[in-house]
Write a protein that holds these residues in place. Sequence first.
Motif, PDB file in Angstrom:
ATOM      1  N   VAL A 123      48.322 -30.437  38.117  1.00 37.63           N
ATOM      2  CA  VAL A 123      48.432 -30.180  39.549  1.00 37.63           C
ATOM      3  C   VAL A 123      47.358 -29.177  39.953  1.00 37.63           C
ATOM      4  CG1 VAL A 123      49.891 -29.241  41.381  1.00 37.63           C
ATOM      5  CG2 VAL A 123      50.897 -30.669  39.596  1.00 37.63           C
ATOM      6  N   THR A 124      46.624 -29.508  41.011  1.00 39.01           N
ATOM      7  CA  THR A 124      45.591 -28.619  41.522  1.00 39.01           C
ATOM      8  C   THR A 124      46.016 -28.067  42.877  1.00 39.01           C
ATOM      9  OG1 THR A 124      43.869 -29.875  40.390  1.00 39.01           O
ATOM     10  CG2 THR A 124      43.165 -28.398  42.157  1.00 39.01           C
ATOM     11  N   VAL A 125      46.127 -26.746  42.959  1.00 35.98           N
ATOM     12  CA  VAL A 125      46.515 -26.071  44.193  1.00 35.98           C
ATOM     13  C   VAL A 125      45.248 -25.644  44.924  1.00 35.98           C
ATOM     14  CG1 VAL A 125      47.774 -24.132  45.197  1.00 35.98           C
ATOM     15  CG2 VAL A 125      48.650 -25.269  43.139  1.00 35.98           C
ATOM     16  N   PRO A 126      45.078 -26.026  46.189  1.00 34.02           N
ATOM     17  CA  PRO A 126      43.856 -25.672  46.917  1.00 34.02           C
ATOM     18  C   PRO A 126      43.810 -24.180  47.220  1.00 34.02           C
ATOM     19  CG  PRO A 126      45.420 -26.702  48.395  1.00 34.02           C
ATOM     20  CD  PRO A 126      46.006 -26.821  47.020  1.00 34.02           C
ATOM     21  N   GLY A 127      42.611 -23.691  47.463  1.00 33.38           N
ATOM     22  CA  GLY A 127      42.436 -22.286  47.800  1.00 33.38           C
ATOM     23  C   GLY A 127      41.498 -21.613  46.828  1.00 33.38           C
ATOM     24  N   ALA A 139      47.707 -34.484  52.029  1.00 31.96           N
ATOM     25  CA  ALA A 139      46.940 -34.067  53.211  1.00 31.96           C
ATOM     26  C   ALA A 139      46.631 -32.577  53.184  1.00 31.96           C
ATOM     27  CB  ALA A 139      47.715 -34.426  54.477  1.00 31.96           C
ATOM     28  N   ASP A 140      47.480 -31.772  52.547  1.00 35.28           N
ATOM     29  CA  ASP A 140      47.233 -30.334  52.507  1.00 35.28           C
ATOM     30  C   ASP A 140      46.323 -29.925  51.352  1.00 35.28           C
ATOM     31  OD1 ASP A 140      48.868 -30.784  50.379  1.00 35.28           O
ATOM     32  OD2 ASP A 140      50.501 -29.466  51.044  1.00 35.28           O
ATOM     33  N   GLY A 141      45.777 -30.902  50.636  1.00 30.85           N
ATOM     34  CA  GLY A 141      44.834 -30.608  49.566  1.00 30.85           C
ATOM     35  C   GLY A 141      45.452 -30.508  48.192  1.00 30.85           C
ATOM     36  N   LEU A 142      46.784 -30.492  48.097  1.00 29.39           N
ATOM     37  CA  LEU A 142      47.445 -30.460  46.799  1.00 29.39           C
ATOM     38  C   LEU A 142      47.222 -31.802  46.097  1.00 29.39           C
ATOM     39  CD1 LEU A 142      49.494 -28.742  45.039  1.00 29.39           C
ATOM     40  CD2 LEU A 142      51.271 -30.170  46.066  1.00 29.39           C
ATOM     41  N   LEU A 177      52.702 -21.311  41.879  1.00 28.63           N
ATOM     42  CA  LEU A 177      51.376 -21.438  41.279  1.00 28.63           C
ATOM     43  C   LEU A 177      50.308 -20.798  42.161  1.00 28.63           C
ATOM     44  CD1 LEU A 177      51.580 -25.202  40.251  1.00 28.63           C
ATOM     45  CD2 LEU A 177      52.183 -23.207  38.848  1.00 28.63           C
ATOM     46  N   ALA A 178      49.360 -20.141  41.521  1.00 29.72           N
ATOM     47  CA  ALA A 178      48.193 -19.616  42.228  1.00 29.72           C
ATOM     48  C   ALA A 178      47.198 -20.753  42.448  1.00 29.72           C
ATOM     49  CB  ALA A 178      47.563 -18.495  41.412  1.00 29.72           C
TER      50      ALA A 178
END
Length: 660
Positions: free
Chosen positions: A52-56, A31-34, A81-82
């Motif tokens: 893994v894809t970190v949003p932002g 839900a948080d976009g991760l 992670l950035a």
Amino acid sequence: MGFARPARGGLLLAACLLAPAGRGVAAQTAADGLSAQPPLVAVAGLPAPVTVTVPGQAPEGQPVAVEIVDETGRVLVRETLAPGQHTLRVTLKAGTHRLEARQPGAAAAAAFTLRAVAGWTTLVPPLLAIALALLLRQVVPALLAGIWIGAAIGYGGPFTGFLRTLDAYLVGVLVDRDHIEIILFSMLLGGMVGIVTRAGGMAGLVDVLSRHATDSRRGQCLTWLLGLAIFFDDYANTLVVGNTMRPVTDRLRISREKLAYIVDSTAAPVAAIALISTWIGFEVSLIGDALEVLGTSEDPYWLFLQAIPHLFYPIFAVLLVVYVALGGRDLGPMWRAECRAAAGKLVADGAAPLADFDTVSLAPVEGKPRRWWNAGLPVLAVLVVTFVSQFLTGRASLAAEGDPLGTASLTGLGFRGFGRAFSAGNSFDSLLYGAVCGCLAALVLAWAQRILRLAEGLQALVDGMKTMFLAFVILTLAWAIGKVCADLRTADYVVSVLTGNLDPRLLPGLVFALAAAISFATGSSWSTMSILVPLAVPAAYRLAEGTHLDAARAYDLLLGAIASVLGGSVFGDHCSPISDTTVMSSMAAACDHVDHVRTQLPYALLAALVALVVGHLPAGYGVPTWVSLVTGAALLWLGLRALGRPARDRTAENAPRPGS
């Protein structure tokens, strides 16, 4: 190790095959976009990559902690992670695991399932395909069986495995741009051969070449020299040399298996050691990436050039062809094939050649002149256009990257600059351009001289393409089983089994054997290089530092490690029945593929054994390279004299030729 408990391993394999329809590997998003993208399967005991894809927005976004936990809540890996895409590696036991990628303490998580299989099961698909091909002498069902078993293991069931064989693998490899260009190049070159054969150009070329190739020895040497001349690309080498020399070797009663062996042994081995070739860009880029990780200032291209004398297998493989041609002696299955050919039978009974240009529809037109240039000029057009296109696309690529060599004058490039520009080119595009120009040249020449009407020329083009259909099928299957091995991470498992703590002096020999095993199992030399160069180069540095070798010995160890990867990769690819270049050699020589593999294997093994015993192993102990090369050349000659037998006599050499 995976082999310690065969009973349990057998149950795991059965579970993989009989399980219900498996799931896909689509990315799961919290839900948080991760989001998390797992691999198809993991290998038990080996780190498995999870994307893994970190949003932002980077670089504005703030780094966040991300962890992957198993069903018990145990943290398998945790990193800060950035924003962006990253690879985290998790190690699992055999079985199916429900995992979550999340931020510590967050309620939302990206949940996914990842199944870990026993490592030895990843070897089943390629080894089964190879064994069935050699046992049944039928390549297509053997490769299909290997792909299906691999898909069943990867996707969790035989029915799902069958469906994934069709869509994920057979269709999957055909949507690859490079693969399509290779197929088009092969089909167009087959069409060109169809036109020049129908126009009588091939018969005229055979008449000219036969003045120099008057017997079997000279015919084999001429084929070898032509293979050396087309040094810049293995695919172009294979198809041009095989298609050009096949009518000549047929007239000289040289077996199709022998032609395929010569073609195969002067394709990848020559391209691997050439100063300028389509291979160099790939090889140098791998070396450069490995050196960049280590933070050294070494020039990767110069390092590659210095490693060429250490490429013992490619050098010995090319040299062995000359020995075979001049010595008139052959080994095992090739001896029987040459005895058969000397009696007038170019292919074995029941053989299934991958191409057939002897059909009635491609017979030269009666009453029309048979001029050699109607074949020679189209072949020359293929070579010139391919070579020039490779250089020009390389210059364009360097210019797009902002490299000064991309805009430098031709006189200002120098040898090294020319090599870099050439190796940076798009070989697949260049081959395609060359094949199209060759077809157009053949068609225009035949039409302008009124040998063929336009409709007849186009029909000959289509008929020539038809002869390549079986090769196209087998090439597609070879790519598909290579994709299966990549999905199951077969190469990673082989590396894990064969590596460990070792004496640095054994590094070149071990790396050569490891590269050969991976390349043979996967059928891909380039994939093997991409896996092992990043491992071998740092290993050579660390071992040299850890054992306090002097600078000269450490540098030799580095060169030996690089050459061992490249040489071992060529060897495994050279004799693997699931290799695309092996398939294309059979196709160009119009030879049964299994017969080509069986007859070539003794020569490849002899060259590899000599390369290992007098090359890579002594190199680790400081033996000068020139000593290894001289000793190896002598051993090859002595080995061929001791193990080989003459397959021909003067009666066979002077007998009427087929079609004469």
